[in-house]
Design an enzyme around this catalytic site. Structure first.
Site, mmCIF file in Angstrom:
data_model
loop_
_atom_site.group_PDB
_atom_site.id
_atom_site.type_symbol
_atom_site.label_atom_id
_atom_site.label_comp_id
_atom_site.label_asym_id
_atom_site.label_seq_id
_atom_site.Cartn_x
_atom_site.Cartn_y
_atom_site.Cartn_z
ATOM 1 N N SER A 127 14.758 -5.868 9.955
ATOM 2 C CA SER A 127 13.933 -5.981 11.151
ATOM 3 C C SER A 127 14.356 -7.263 11.864
ATOM 4 C CB SER A 127 12.454 -6.018 10.780
ATOM 5 O OG SER A 127 12.201 -7.179 10.015
ATOM 6 N N ASP A 184 -0.487 -0.460 -13.733
ATOM 7 C CA ASP A 184 0.437 -0.530 -12.612
ATOM 8 C C ASP A 184 0.576 -1.978 -12.201
ATOM 9 O OD1 ASP A 184 1.383 1.986 -12.074
ATOM 10 O OD2 ASP A 184 -0.506 2.591 -11.142
#
Lengths: 554, 725
Positions: free
Chosen positions: B409, B331
């Site tokens: 944000s 991964d």
């Protein structure tokens, strides 16, 4: 030219000849076994045998075909031997006794050609031609068929244990390889002076006024396949020492080339069929190294042999033909024992102790240098797997060869193979040496006597067929026991090899990576030689120490 | 070993402890005499022929030793008694090797058992549907039961200070848990309901808060129970390779049995009948006792080496498979890169200076609690010296949280100059987010992003980074783009070299990531992996594994989420992270207690080392036989064939001394090699042919030469004894 130079020169000629022959022959054999086409004469054969040559057999079916065919061959040959006096062209030869007939039938079907009898008196022309010569072709073809099945197993991936068709392999080997080669070679041999006729013995009055029997027979036709098929069964008792079988130094060299030709070409066939010629080179290289080592040692033993004074007096010439000399005899002896041929051009009993030891060790290697037709290569491939197993562990992977994993079942089959022949040789020799019936046949006392018995069982179990002479083997005891040794020594390994072929054919091929052990490099080849020598050495050294080694050191 | 690879990245691991051996790893020290003595009782118990029959080589030695005992009692002599004793010593050394290997695991098992002491569990009386209607605080009705009576599916409540009574999943609450009993790791870990951090292990202790756990394993079959069985070796089964090697060793034993058994008739024929004791001595010297004696110790020690690294292999087969692995699926996040992307650079658009952008970037990240957001704060602090604002600096500011819908944000800052709260006049809006989202926002205010911003965004994207666009709107003016933050994956140190080593060993590395192909390839190039699986879904991962396996390759992977479970189960070596879900742990065949995915590489090396150790000692064992022949054969037959003394190349003093010396060497070499078999042979990643050359030289050639020297030295000592020398 002095003898050592002759020795070196003829070895070089031999090596050049083999190098030239193995490329076309190896490639041709690969095409024979991969072609989809059947010849018309082959189709006729398949129809006669009522077999489907295109059915891809599982290994077990293949094995059953091998065993069934061989059993029929044994029965046929046994019948011929027992009834030959009632059949035409017997030239007065009597029927063989049951034990002798069993031994000889097994001997020729197993490609051993061990001969307890002398061909001149025991076998008529019909038995020689319809019996022995036919088996010389068929037994060689069976050996090649089995190795081809093993090669297919290695080359195929996920094939559910299918390894080809025995009947097709058998017929093609005979029709396309052995017959054409034999015809050409027979003609050449006739040109060199080997006889070819159907006459019985001719009685002549010599110049001195005595009478002499001059033998006749279809020798050249049988001589050719005797060498090409690594059979070795002589038409005459003296085998290739007889001038009618092997008249000149040139024919001698030709015969050596012939007996090495197919065994040294099969690695190339193998390389082509598995799609990596380097693998074939590596195996041929290992076979060649072992063979060259044996030739060198045996030649050295015979030339340096019995010490300065006896050598000067020609003592090492005992049992050798003057027309060949020491070097050519040593070369022949080394080649015939390393090819499971067993033809001889000198009496191995008369080799020096060390030379005789080399001949025995050559056979004990399991006939892999380069061994018999087919059997040599499959024997070598089994040792390759032993070497791969040990070396594979040392590189930190589950061992694999040509993309096939060597797991528990594979190693079990290989272990049994390695075990089988020594078990037969050692048990047989021990039984013979421990019983009166066995000891009765021994000619020489002491170490040499042990060597004689050891040689007989080594030769039989490894399907070589050459004899050390000295030992009287024409007794029911030896005929029965050696027949058993030949039979087990041939078919137990074959069954294991075919089972192994089935395992490999079932497996999927794993693609190679940098972590895969390369099996075509000199390093691995060296390891393979070491495994062959050590595994064999460790098994036989005790008995060799009491036989040839003790004799050689005395 | 590369220390950076030991650096843990999982949330539960403190770098300090991982870099240093755990207390229990202290067993790795050299083999001491005390250890041998401690293992002696167990070794003696193992002499039971019923146990020994599993090792054909040592069984033959024991039978030989028993036969010699009878003979030497019937006809006692110093020689006979000495041979007999050394034969027994040979068997004992073999069982001793196994006991020593096992003793390490036993100590650890004892520690684990302590954590298994019965506890009381507070079982929820009401079924689960009741729970769904509670507020989840306090008022669940529970009864106290013994932990051993818990059933799968039971719910238990565990509060701070209590021991979790069994394996299970947290279904409600969040707690910090001390898992040191299992992992040896003192830093507490967080366990919470839902997600990939929900699994808890029986025997671990809740340190704070309160959780409700659904039991997933019946008592006696918990993770710790399995661990105990594994480290003790009681469940140890022979691995496929070990079985194959055993077959080969058995067949060698049979060959030598035949060679020695048939030697007697030949000896009798030659007029030199041998005593049975001498024949047994020859046999024991020839059969591969060295590897036969150490084979099971090597296997146990291999598993133990994994345990030392806090990896639990559920089967020895998996350890061996690890050595064979062709493809490693890694991964990206956590394995190849540090956990998260980090801000690497601030690129202002034309006409904006860097300080202004930095200021806006900092303000926009105030509400961003993600690691990426924090990394922006770190960057502006380091590059521009802007300290984080105190909450007092931003009176009246409204934080705009990141939502999946807006994908931005930021914050709205009241302008101290022209503040007019009602109309929003003068309010400074700062936004930061994905390029598409911010562009849409700018357009919605009637502004333009301009070509410069688009160029920077493209440049960052194509280099594999992630662009975050920062924009500002003052009052009711159209918004304008200030610049772009370059978020970058940070590849761990030292990985490139490690991957190169793997490549040399023939192992291909594939990076698996959810990123797009461009990003993925850029990181792959930086880290030096061979291949990428981009935009990977769990299904893609599974398909990739199947594809590789169909091509005959063995695949290893690490995973933690429930999503990973199918792939973990499909992979030949699936390493589940201990922090992962129960499903993942069940699916994998190994569990890494440190939850460090990079450890996969070490596991592969341990697997290889295990096989190499076996192969090396087999080679050594067989090569030894040559010297033993030179010692024993002349000794046996020199009376009848004096010429055989030429073969006595070691010039051993007498036939009896020669045979005894060979037997003693054969026994002592086992003891001498116990440390090697426990430690494993030296291993460095290299191509197969290089490794083979090295090992053949050391163990093949070494095995050929060593006994010549060893037997000679022993002979010099033995020959001092009257009656033998």
């Amino acid at each position: 030219m002095s003898t050592p130079w002759i020795a070196v020169a003829q070895i070089l000629v031999l090596v050049v000849a083999l190098a030239a022959v193995h490329v076309p022959l190896g490639g041709y054999m690969a095409r024979v076994f991969t072609s989809a086409r059947h010849l018309r004469v082959e189709r006729a054969g398949y129809r006669a045998l009522r077999v489907d040559p295109d059915a891809d057999q599982r290994w077990s079916t293949y094995l059953m075909s091998v065993l069934g065919f061989s059993m029929v061959s044994v029965l046929f040959l046994y019948g011929l031997e027992r009834l030959q006096n009632h059949l035409p062209l017997s030239i007065g030869a009597p029927a063989m006794d049951p034990a002798g007939a069993w031994n000889t039938a097994v001997s020729f079907v197993t490609n051993t050609d061990w001969q307890w009898y002398s061909g001149e008196t025991a076998a008529g022309h019909l038995l020689q031609m319809a019996g022995f010569a036919v088996q010389n072709f068929l037994s060689a073809a069976v050996g090649i068929a089995v190795v081809v099945a093993l090669i297919r197993g290695l080359a195929r991936s996920g094939a559910d244990g299918r390894v080809g068709n025995f009947w097709s392999d058998l017929v093609r080997t005979v029709v396309r390889i052995l017959l054409p080669l034999s015809v050409v070679v027979a003609v050449v041999l006739i040109a060199m002076g080997v006889i070819q006729n159907l006459s019985a013995h001719t009685e002549l009055t010599t110049l001195a006024g005595g009478t002499q029997h001059v033998l006749g027979g279809p020798v050249a036709s049988q001589e050719a396949i005797k060498e090409i098929g690594t059979n070795g069964g002589g038409f005459f008792n003296a085998n290739s020492a007889h001038p009618f079988e092997n008249p000149t130094p040139l024919s001698n060299l030709l015969e050596i080339v012939l007996l090495l030709a197919i065994p040294f070409s099969l690695p190339r066939t193998f390389g082509i069929m598995v799609g990596d010629r380097r693998q074939g080179w590596a195996i041929a290289g290992v076979m060649g190294t072992l063979w060259a080592g044996a030739v060198g040692l045996l030649t050295w033993a015979e030339l340096a042999g019995p010490g300065v004074v006896p050598a000067a007096a020609g003592a090492a010439m005992e049992g050798k033909e003057t027309r060949f000399g020491t070097a050519a005899s040593a070369l022949f002896a080394a080649s015939t024992t390393s090819t499971s041929t067993g033809a001889v051009n000198s009496m191995h009993d008369s080799l020096t102790a060390a030379g005789g030891g080399v001949a025995i060790f050559n056979m004990q290697l399991g006939e892999i240098s380069p061994g018999g037709t087919g059997s040599g290569l499959y024997g070598m491939l089994v040792l390759v797997i032993v070497a791969v197993f040990i070396a594979g562990l040392m590189v930190g992977r589950t061992p694999e060869y040509l993309g096939k994993k060597i797991g528990r079942r594979e190693i079990t089959l290989v272990a049994l193979y390695v075990l089988a022949t020594p078990a037969i040789v050692l048990t047989g020799t021990a039984v013979a040496i421990a019983t009166h019936a066995g000891q009765a046949g021994i000619l020489n006392p002491g170490s040499h006597g042990l060597s004689e018995v050891l040689y007989a069982f080594t030769s039989a179990a490894n399907n070589n067929g050459s004899a050390f002479a000295g030992l009287t083997v024409s007794t029911p005891f030896y005929n029965t026991l050696l027949g058993l040794a030949m039979l087990l020594g041939r078919f137990v390994p074959m069954a294991l090899v075919l089972a192994l072929a089935g395992r490999f054919a079932t497996q999927r091929t794993v693609p190679p990576s940098a972590g895969t052990l390369p099996t075509h490099r000199p390093l691995f080849a060296g390891l393979l030689i070491a495994v062959a020598l050590v595994v064999v050495g460790l098994t036989y050294i005790p008995v060799l120490a009491l036989g040839p080694i003790a004799e050689a050191l005395s | 070993m590369n220390p950076t690879l030991l650096d843990p990245t999982g949330p539960s691991v403190d770098p300090e402890t991982a870099a240093h051996p755990r207390p229990r790893a202290a067993g790795r020290q050299a083999l001491g005499a005390r250890q041998l003595v401690a293992a002696l009782p167990a070794a003696l118990r193992k002499l039971d022929p019923r146990d020994l029959v599993g090792s054909p080589v040592m069984f033959v030695v024991e039978v030989g030793a028993a036969a010699c005992t009878v003979l030497s009692i019937a006809h006692p002599s110093l020689f006979a008694v000495s041979i007999t004793l050394w034969l027994w010593a040979t068997v004992l050394f073999a069982t001793l090797a196994e006991s020593v290997a096992e003793s390490r695991g036993k100590a650890q098992a004892a520690g684990l058992r302590a954590s298994q002491a019965q506890t009381t569990a507070r079982r929820v009386v009401a079924p689960q549907d009741v729970l769904a209607h509670t507020t989840g605080r306090g008022d669940l009705l529970t009864t106290e039961v013994s932990s051993s009576s818990l059933q799968v599916g039971d719910l238990v409540v565990v509060e701070a200070g209590e021991t979790i009574p069994g394996d299970g999943d947290v279904i409600e609450g969040i707690a910090s848990v001390d898992e040191s009993a299992i992992t040896g790791e003192s830093a507490p870990v967080i366990r919470e309901s839902g997600g990939d951090r929900s699994a808890v292990t029986g025997g671990t202790v809740v340190l704070s808060d309160r959780i409700v756990v659904r039991i997933t394993a019946p008592a006696g079959h918990t993770f710790v129970d399995r661990m105990i069985a594994l480290v003790e070796g009681s469940e140890r089964q022979k691995t496929p390779n070990e079985i194959a090697l055993n077959v080969l060793l058995a067949s060698l034993t049979i060959i030598f049995l035949l060679a020695v058994a048939t030697l007697q008739p030949f000896a009798i024929y030659s007029g030199s009948r041998q005593s049975l004791i001498v024949l047994v001595a020859l046999l024991v010297c020839l059969i591969p006792t060295t590897i036969g004696a150490l084979l099971s110790a090597i296997g146990i020690a291999g598993m133990d080496r994994l345990v030392q690294r806090n990896v639990l292999a559920m089967s020895g087969r998996a350890v061996e498979a690890a050595g064979d692995v062709d493809v490693l699926l890694l991964d990206k996040t956590g394995t190849i890169t540090l956990g998260n992307r980090q801000a690497a650079e601030l690129i202002p658009v034309e006409g904006v200076d860097a300080e202004e952008l930095a200021d806006a970037a900092q303000l926009s990240s105030m509400a961003d609690e993600t690691p990426e957001g924090r990394s922006v704060l770190v960057l502006v602090k380091e590059q521009f010296g802007l300290r984080a604002r105190e909450s007092g600096d931003l009176v009246g500011a409204e934080l705009v949280q990141f939502t999946a819908r807006t994908r931005m944000s930021g914050l709205d800052l009241p302008d101290p100059v022209g503040f007019d709260g009602a109309s929003g006049e003068g309010v400074r809006h700062i936004r930061k987010g994905a390029a598409a989202a911010v562009t849409a926002w700018v357009h919605s205010t009637g502004g333009h992003t301009g070509p410069d911003a688009a160029r920077i965004v493209d440049a960052i994207s194509s280099s594999g980074g992630t662009p975050l666009v920062v924009a500002e709107r003052r009052g009711s003016e159209p918004a304008r783009v200030l610049g772009v933050i370059h978020l970058k994956d940070v590849v761990k140190q030292g990985l490139r070299e490690r991957f190169a080593e793997l490549r040399a060993m023939g192992i291909r590395t594939v990076m698996v990531t959810g990123d797009n192909a461009v990003t993925a390839r850029a990181i792959a190039a930086e880290a030096g992996v061979d291949d990428v699986l981009a935009e990977a879904t769990p299904e893609d991962k599974l398909a990739l594994i199947r594809r590789e396996q169909a091509g005959g390759r063995l695949v290893a992977m690490a995973g933690d989420g429930t999503n990973d479970a199918p792939a973990l189960a499909q992979a030949d070596v699936g390493v589940a992270m201990n922090t992962g879900t129960t499903a993942a742990k069940e699916a994998g065949n190994m569990v890494d207690l440190d939850s460090n995915p990079t450890k996969l590489i070490e596991i592969v090396q341990i697997g290889k080392q295990l096989l190499i150790t076996r192969g090396a000692l087999t080679t050594f064992s067989i090569a030894n036989d040559v010297a033993k022949y030179f010692a024993i054969l002349p000794a046996m037959f020199v009376l009848v064939f004096p010429q055989l003394s030429v073969l006595n190349v070691m010039r051993l003093s007498s036939p009896q001394s020669a045979i005894l010396s060979a037997v003693i060497f054969n026994a002592l070499i086992i003891i001498a090699l116990i440390p090697l078999s426990l430690r494993g042979v030296r291993y460095r990643p290299a191509a197969a042919s290089v490794m083979l050359r090295y090992n053949l030289l050391v163990y093949g050639l070494g095995g050929l030469i060593a006994p010549f020297i060893g037997i000679k030295v022993i002979d010099l000592i033995v020959s001092l004894f009257p009656g033998i020398g």
